[in-house]
Scaffold this motif. Structure first.
Motif, PDB file in Angstrom:
ATOM      1  N   TYR A  34       1.512   3.065  12.968  1.00 46.98           N
ATOM      2  CA  TYR A  34       2.412   2.732  12.235  1.00 46.98           C
ATOM      3  C   TYR A  34       2.755   3.261  10.329  1.00 46.98           C
ATOM      4  O   TYR A  34       1.787   3.453   9.956  1.00 46.98           O
ATOM      5  N   HIS A  36       2.489   3.308   6.846  1.00 48.69           N
ATOM      6  CA  HIS A  36       1.495   2.916   5.626  1.00 48.69           C
ATOM      7  C   HIS A  36       1.824   1.775   4.755  1.00 48.69           C
ATOM      8  O   HIS A  36       1.671   1.546   3.730  1.00 48.69           O
ATOM      9  N   CYS A  38       4.893  -0.265   5.508  1.00 48.13           N
ATOM     10  CA  CYS A  38       6.144  -1.649   5.632  1.00 48.13           C
ATOM     11  C   CYS A  38       5.728  -2.076   7.153  1.00 48.13           C
ATOM     12  O   CYS A  38       5.568  -2.633   7.945  1.00 48.13           O
ATOM     13  N   ASP A  39       4.571  -0.896   7.674  1.00 49.38           N
ATOM     14  CA  ASP A  39       3.555  -1.230   9.233  1.00 49.38           C
ATOM     15  C   ASP A  39       5.104  -1.183  10.469  1.00 49.38           C
ATOM     16  O   ASP A  39       4.417  -1.987  11.335  1.00 49.38           O
ATOM     17  N   GLN A  41       6.291   0.898  13.436  1.00 50.80           N
ATOM     18  CA  GLN A  41       5.916   1.587  14.044  1.00 50.80           C
ATOM     19  C   GLN A  41       6.505   3.174  14.825  1.00 50.80           C
ATOM     20  O   GLN A  41       7.248   3.087  13.583  1.00 50.80           O
TER      21      GLN A  41
END
Length: 69
Positions: A34, A36, A38-39, A41
């Protein structure tokens, strides 16, 4: 003249030693699938989804360091 050169070599060696020790102590980001920032994928082994997220994260981390956090 060799004394000046010897002191310069010693100083360079000490600076490199300190820099290497600091680099080992600095926490590094680990790829977890993910982004780091905006999370979202991301591809295997990637830390950020694009350069904008990477740059924004770096800017925020530098701001926190300047603030002493």
């Amino acid at each position: 003249m060799s004394d000046v050169a010897n002191r310069a070599e010693w100083r360079i060696a000490m600076d490199l030693t300190v820099a290497k020790a600091h680099a080992r102590c600095t926490p590094q980001l680990e790829a977890d699938g993910y982004c780091h920032y905006c999370d979202e994928q991301v591809a295997h082994g990637a830390l950020f989804c694009n350069t904008d997220c990477r740059d924004d994260c770096q800017w925020e981390q530098e701001a926190l360091r300047r603030a002493g956090r």
